[in-house]
Scaffold this motif. Structure first.
Motif, short mmCIF file in Angstrom:
data_model
loop_
_atom_site.label_atom_id
_atom_site.label_comp_id
_atom_site.label_asym_id
_atom_site.label_seq_id
_atom_site.Cartn_x
_atom_site.Cartn_y
_atom_site.Cartn_z
N VAL A 302 0.85 -1.20 0.00
CA VAL A 302 0.00 0.00 0.00
C VAL A 302 0.88 1.24 0.00
CG1 VAL A 302 -1.85 1.23 1.18
CG2 VAL A 302 -1.77 -1.27 1.27
N ALA A 303 1.97 1.18 0.78
CA ALA A 303 2.89 2.32 0.83
C ALA A 303 3.54 2.55 -0.53
CB ALA A 303 3.95 2.08 1.90
N ARG A 304 3.88 1.47 -1.23
CA ARG A 304 4.47 1.62 -2.58
C ARG A 304 3.46 2.24 -3.53
NH1 ARG A 304 9.92 1.20 -1.98
NH2 ARG A 304 10.52 -0.72 -0.91
N GLU A 305 2.20 1.85 -3.40
CA GLU A 305 1.16 2.46 -4.25
C GLU A 305 1.03 3.95 -3.94
OE1 GLU A 305 -2.43 0.33 -3.54
OE2 GLU A 305 -1.59 -1.61 -4.15
N ALA A 306 1.18 4.29 -2.66
CA ALA A 306 1.09 5.70 -2.26
C ALA A 306 2.24 6.51 -2.84
CB ALA A 306 1.08 5.81 -0.74
N VAL A 307 3.39 5.85 -3.06
CA VAL A 307 4.51 6.53 -3.72
C VAL A 307 4.14 6.85 -5.17
CG1 VAL A 307 6.89 6.27 -4.54
CG2 VAL A 307 6.28 5.51 -2.24
N GLU A 308 3.53 5.87 -5.84
CA GLU A 308 3.13 6.07 -7.24
C GLU A 308 2.10 7.19 -7.37
OE1 GLU A 308 1.75 2.35 -8.72
OE2 GLU A 308 3.67 1.32 -8.41
N LYS A 309 1.28 7.38 -6.32
CA LYS A 309 0.27 8.44 -6.35
C LYS A 309 0.80 9.78 -5.86
CE LYS A 309 -3.62 5.23 -5.71
NZ LYS A 309 -4.75 4.83 -4.84
#
Length: 594
Positions: A302-309
């Motif tokens: 989830v944290a990696r997805e938050a980086v992409e966003k």
């Protein structure tokens, strides 16, 4: 018990008189000279007027009283409603109405929040570490809040989020695997307490090695990755989605130890859980759902997805949230080793909590002040991730530190003040003070000693625990409340009393009427305590009620004169019922004899 109806009639009166609708404050009168309830509604309305012919607050108050007196409710329940200085309105309840509250069946709490569901998350111990007196305060607060919320109608989900991965575990396992005498003792200890003692000593030894021995430090880091790999494997075996990260790739050596670490982690993790369960049972707590950090490793994704966003960002090999533009702290979600922090795990925990039990109106996290920044940041990140269904549905309830008067706590140094030790010492002190007391009663009183001391102050207040203060029978202690209950029950046993309704009584003594007033306020106190997550309101109320009853007991004979005796026995019965219910809400049991 009349409070809600008074508020309803006041609101109707305000509307009938053409005033704007306002939030009306109806207060309990501390001094009976000023009535049993009072309100400053007239002052509020006077301030709202903008016309040239403003009415004074006293004039408005008199208008309100004239209107109220036309209602049957006012005529039936109040001997007087009058204006005090400044436009305050004081309500004086008829004695016969207060006497109706003596029926224990009338001592009830309205389920004003029936149908709503709420989760209270509390306790939060870490496996392989001590269960200290701070945990006891956490669990005392959480348990009481659960019971208060249930009393006003909430369907409460009891949750416990426990830490079962992390460097503290790696330090303990290192000592169990590589340091004598721990590695020789691992298969010899059978008793739960002995196992916990071994884990505590192993953790202290591992911590010392981590700080002083560089090769050991590197090995402990490797074991930490193996702990994460073990947790991942453990959850995968149970069908729980884990992180996409392969933690084995971070291990720089000793990969052959993974099976040993896995088995040892599972075994010693269970040692801790068995020990915690014994403490939960001892303090009358249970849970509907145990959450573990090991099942929240997917938070790293989830944290990696938050980086992409663009919500989180990479920084020197870590993933962080820069909170400055939101007035928040900068916090790490994935550390430079590639491991998820508490923050990342929280991103996986929240969806679990909000999806497993249907619609939740709120999650209350009972956690210490050191996590204030943590919750502010994780709540914000969840909002930015567009998890709108969680917005304004999570609350961090802060509780203050607990210390003994003679020092601080440090689990790393092995000087932690254990929660179980505090309960045991309280029991020893009780037995010393009351040598004739049986074991079961001494245990009930000891738990009351500890819990009352944890709940008597506002949750955010720091407290310094004192055995001398907490065991006193002179007031402001758990045993004082329990003793008052036992005293009232003793009177009822002596009279072989079964409740009979008291229809009326002339010439109430001041002490008798004060107790009747206190019983009238019980429901309001419970509602206030539940709404504000404030068990201390109930603790203070019960202390005041006990003081009122004990003053009455000292000044008046109960078993004398037929009419007075029946009334005073009914009064004692109502006090006992109220104390028992109130102490239940604090998570404290009552002994029938002391």
């Amino acid at each position: 018990m009349l409070k809600q109806k008074i508020l309803e009639d006041l609101q109707k009166t305000v509307q009938d008189l053409g005033f704007p609708s306002i939030d009306i404050l109806l207060s309990i009168s501390k001094n009976p000279y000023f009535g049993d309830y009072n309100t400053n509604i007239a002052l509020q309305l006077a301030k709202l007027q903008v016309s040239k012919d403003k009415q004074k607050s006293e004039e408005i108050a008199n208008e309100i009283i004239r209107k109220l007196k036309s209602f049957d409710f006012a005529q039936d329940n109040f001997k007087e409603i009058k204006v005090a200085g400044g436009g305050f309105i004081n309500f004086f309840i008829k004695d016969e109405i207060l006497i109706e509250n003596l029926n224990p069946k009338n001592i009830v709490i309205k389920k004003i929040h029936a149908g709503k569901k709420i989760m209270v998350e509390f306790a939060h111990p870490n496996t392989h570490k001590a269960f200290h007196i701070g945990h006891l305060r956490n669990i005392s607060i959480g348990e009481s809040i659960v019971r208060l919320l249930e009393a006003v109608g909430y369907n409460v989900i009891r949750a416990n989020y426990e830490g079962d991965v992390g460097m503290h575990i790696a330090k303990a396992l290192y000592a169990l695997l590589h340091i004598s005498p721990f590695k020789e003792q691992i298969n010899k200890v059978k008793d739960v307490k002995d196992r916990i003692d071994l884990l505590g000593r192993a953790y202290a030894a591992g911590s010392k090695e981590f700080e002083e021995n560089e090769p050991a430090k590197q090995l402990i880091k490797d074991i930490n990755f193996l702990v994460y790999a073990s947790a991942q494997r453990f959850q995968q075996e149970r069908g729980i989605k884990s992180s996409s990260t392969d933690y084995m790739k971070f291990v720089t050596g000793r990969t052959e130890e993974v099976d040993n670490v896995f088995e040892l982690w599972k075994e010693t993790r269970q040692w801790s859980l068995d020990y915690f369960e014994a403490i939960y049972k001892r303090v009358y707590t249970h849970y509907d759902r145990y959450y573990f950090e090991s099942e929240c490793l997917a938070g790293v994704d989830v944290a990696r997805e938050a980086v992409e966003k663009g919500i989180l960002e990479e920084n020197d090999g870590a993933v962080i949230f820069k909170g400055e533009k939101y007035g928040l702290d900068t916090r790490v979600f994935i550390n430079s080793l590639g491991l998820p922090t508490y923050e990342a795990k929280e991103l996986a925990l929240a969806p679990k909590q909000f999806s497993e039990f249907g619609e939740l109106s709120k999650i209350v996290h009972v956690v210490g002040p050191e996590q204030s920044s943590f919750f502010k940041v994780t709540f914000k990140v969840e909002e930015l991730l567009d998890l709108k269904k969680y917005e304004d549905k999570q609350y961090h309830l802060i509780y203050g530190w607990v210390r003994l008067k003679h020092g601080k706590m440090s689990s790393r140094a092995g000087e932690v003040v254990l929660g179980e030790w505090l309960l045991d010492e309280a029991k020893k002190e009780i037995k010393k003070e009351f040598p004739e007391m049986d074991e079961e009663t001494a245990e009930i009183v000891a738990v009351g000693v500890v819990k009352y001391s944890m709940l008597a102050f506002g949750t955010s207040s720091e407290i310094s625990f004192s055995f001398e203060d907490s065991i006193s029978l002179e007031g402001d202690s758990g045993p004082y409340l329990q003793y008052t209950y036992a005293r009232a029950k003793s009177v009822l046993r002596m009279a072989n009393y079964n409740f009979e309704p008291v229809l009326s009584l002339k010439n109430l003594e001041k002490e008798e009427r004060e107790i009747l007033r206190m019983i009238e306020y019980f429901e309001s106190m419970v509602e206030e305590a539940a709404i504000n997550y404030a068990p201390n309101i109930i603790a203070q109320y019960l202390t005041d009620l006990s003081k009122s009853y004990n003053l009455f007991y000292q000044k008046h004979r109960i078993l004398e004169g037929e009419e007075k005796m029946e009334f005073r026995l009914a009064l004692s019965c109502a006090v006992a019922a109220t104390l028992k219910m109130g102490l239940y809400l604090l998570g404290i049991k009552v002994p029938e004899r002391m």
